[in-house]
Design a protein around this motif. Sequence first.
Motif, short mmCIF file in Angstrom:
data_model
loop_
_atom_site.label_atom_id
_atom_site.label_comp_id
_atom_site.label_asym_id
_atom_site.label_seq_id
_atom_site.Cartn_x
_atom_site.Cartn_y
_atom_site.Cartn_z
N GLY A 185 40.68 25.11 44.83
CA GLY A 185 42.12 25.33 44.72
C GLY A 185 42.65 26.07 45.95
O GLY A 185 41.95 26.18 46.94
N PRO A 186 43.89 26.57 45.86
CA PRO A 186 44.54 27.23 46.99
C PRO A 186 43.90 28.56 47.33
O PRO A 186 43.34 29.21 46.45
CB PRO A 186 45.97 27.42 46.49
N VAL A 187 43.93 28.97 48.57
CA VAL A 187 43.42 30.28 48.99
C VAL A 187 44.58 31.04 49.63
O VAL A 187 45.53 30.45 50.15
CB VAL A 187 42.25 30.15 50.01
N ARG A 195 57.72 34.75 53.67
CA ARG A 195 58.83 33.79 53.61
C ARG A 195 59.22 33.54 52.16
O ARG A 195 59.27 32.41 51.68
CB ARG A 195 58.43 32.47 54.29
N ASP A 196 59.43 34.67 51.44
CA ASP A 196 59.87 34.60 50.03
C ASP A 196 58.84 33.98 49.10
O ASP A 196 59.17 33.62 47.97
CB ASP A 196 61.20 33.82 49.91
N GLN A 197 57.61 33.82 49.53
CA GLN A 197 56.57 33.30 48.63
C GLN A 197 55.59 34.42 48.30
O GLN A 197 55.07 35.08 49.19
CB GLN A 197 55.78 32.17 49.30
N GLU A 198 55.37 34.59 47.00
CA GLU A 198 54.45 35.64 46.52
C GLU A 198 53.05 35.05 46.34
O GLU A 198 52.92 33.89 45.92
CB GLU A 198 54.92 36.16 45.15
N VAL A 199 52.01 35.83 46.59
CA VAL A 199 50.65 35.43 46.21
C VAL A 199 50.57 35.52 44.67
O VAL A 199 51.13 36.46 44.08
CB VAL A 199 49.62 36.39 46.85
N PRO A 200 49.95 34.52 44.00
CA PRO A 200 49.85 34.58 42.53
C PRO A 200 49.33 35.95 42.05
O PRO A 200 48.25 36.37 42.49
CB PRO A 200 48.86 33.46 42.20
N PRO A 201 50.10 36.64 41.20
CA PRO A 201 49.76 38.03 40.83
C PRO A 201 48.34 38.21 40.30
O PRO A 201 47.71 39.23 40.55
CB PRO A 201 50.80 38.34 39.74
N ALA A 210 39.79 37.07 34.95
CA ALA A 210 41.05 36.31 35.00
C ALA A 210 41.12 35.52 36.30
O ALA A 210 41.57 34.36 36.30
CB ALA A 210 42.22 37.28 34.89
N VAL A 211 40.68 36.13 37.40
CA VAL A 211 40.71 35.43 38.70
C VAL A 211 39.83 34.19 38.63
O VAL A 211 40.26 33.09 39.01
CB VAL A 211 40.23 36.35 39.85
N ASP A 212 38.61 34.29 38.07
CA ASP A 212 37.72 33.12 37.98
C ASP A 212 38.34 32.03 37.12
O ASP A 212 38.31 30.85 37.46
CB ASP A 212 36.36 33.53 37.40
N ARG A 213 38.96 32.45 35.99
CA ARG A 213 39.59 31.45 35.10
C ARG A 213 40.74 30.76 35.84
O ARG A 213 40.89 29.55 35.79
CB ARG A 213 40.07 32.11 33.80
N TRP A 214 41.54 31.54 36.55
CA TRP A 214 42.69 30.98 37.27
C TRP A 214 42.19 29.99 38.33
O TRP A 214 42.70 28.89 38.47
CB TRP A 214 43.48 32.10 37.95
N ARG A 215 41.14 30.39 39.07
CA ARG A 215 40.63 29.52 40.15
C ARG A 215 40.09 28.21 39.56
O ARG A 215 40.30 27.13 40.11
CB ARG A 215 39.53 30.24 40.94
#
Length: 246
Positions: A185-187, A195-201, A210-215
């Motif tokens: 997935g995305p890194v 530029r108004d884009q947040e890194v996924p909280p 939670a990070v592993d599940r999200w990835r």
Amino acid sequence: MRIDIITIFPDYFVPLELSLIGKAREAGILDVRLHDLRSWTHDRHNTVDDTPYGGGPGMVMKPEPWGEALDAVTADDPAPARLILPTPSGTPFTQEHAKRLSQQPRLVFACGRYEGIDARVAADAAERMPVEELSIGDYVLAGGEAATLVVVETVSRLLPGVLGNAESAVQDSFASGAMENLLEGPVYTKPARWRDQEVPPVLLSGDHGAVDRWRRHEALRKTARNRPELLRELAAQRLESMDRRD
Ligand SMILES: Nc1cc(-c2ccc3ccn(Cc4ccc(CN5CCCC5)cc4)c3c2)n[nH]1
């Protein structure tokens, strides 16, 4: 690992002096040797090609120079050389194939040009060493050099010591293990907002579960979108292993 590359365009491989592979060569992890096929021609024009028997477009590479080149290149090292022949009609090159090749002590790459190499060259070499015809994709390049660069890079980064601990080949897409056969997935990296884009909280949460599940979820989404056929394979493998357990 020793890698010999036979080509009429040695300059094509200057990139192998750069970056990771360049450093691995300096460190002695990789021994890459380039050979100009024309060194094994004996006529005034250093001829390496001729018209195809049976007619047809283009030219075919003559067998004599290849036979002499392969004899010379494989004569001086006892480690069994494996001949890799890039060709559009070869078996598909995959990460699994790269892992197998990274276990070999020696690889010799024969880079064809024109419409290919006289078929007797591979048949003759197969009497003395393993020969693998491989394709890096269903499209036609102008010769084997770009395919050889792809294979050398893919194989080399799997060798111990080539990737610093900054990179790791373990999490590669198509790697086996937790995310087996899924696209990654995305890194993200700093800054947390750009530029108004947040890194996924979740990635800033410190909750590794939670990070592993999200990835994994992102990898599944990307695979479903870009390579749905891989999911079918994955499902079939899962069913098979469940059936074996029952
Ligand atoms: N994955 C991948 C690998 C390659 C690749 C690898 C080596 C060579 C050497 C020469 N060529 C050009 C080239 C042009 C036309 C034909 C097709 N002709 C149709 C009738 C006889 C042959 C084949 C070959 C290569 C291409 N391309 N793509």
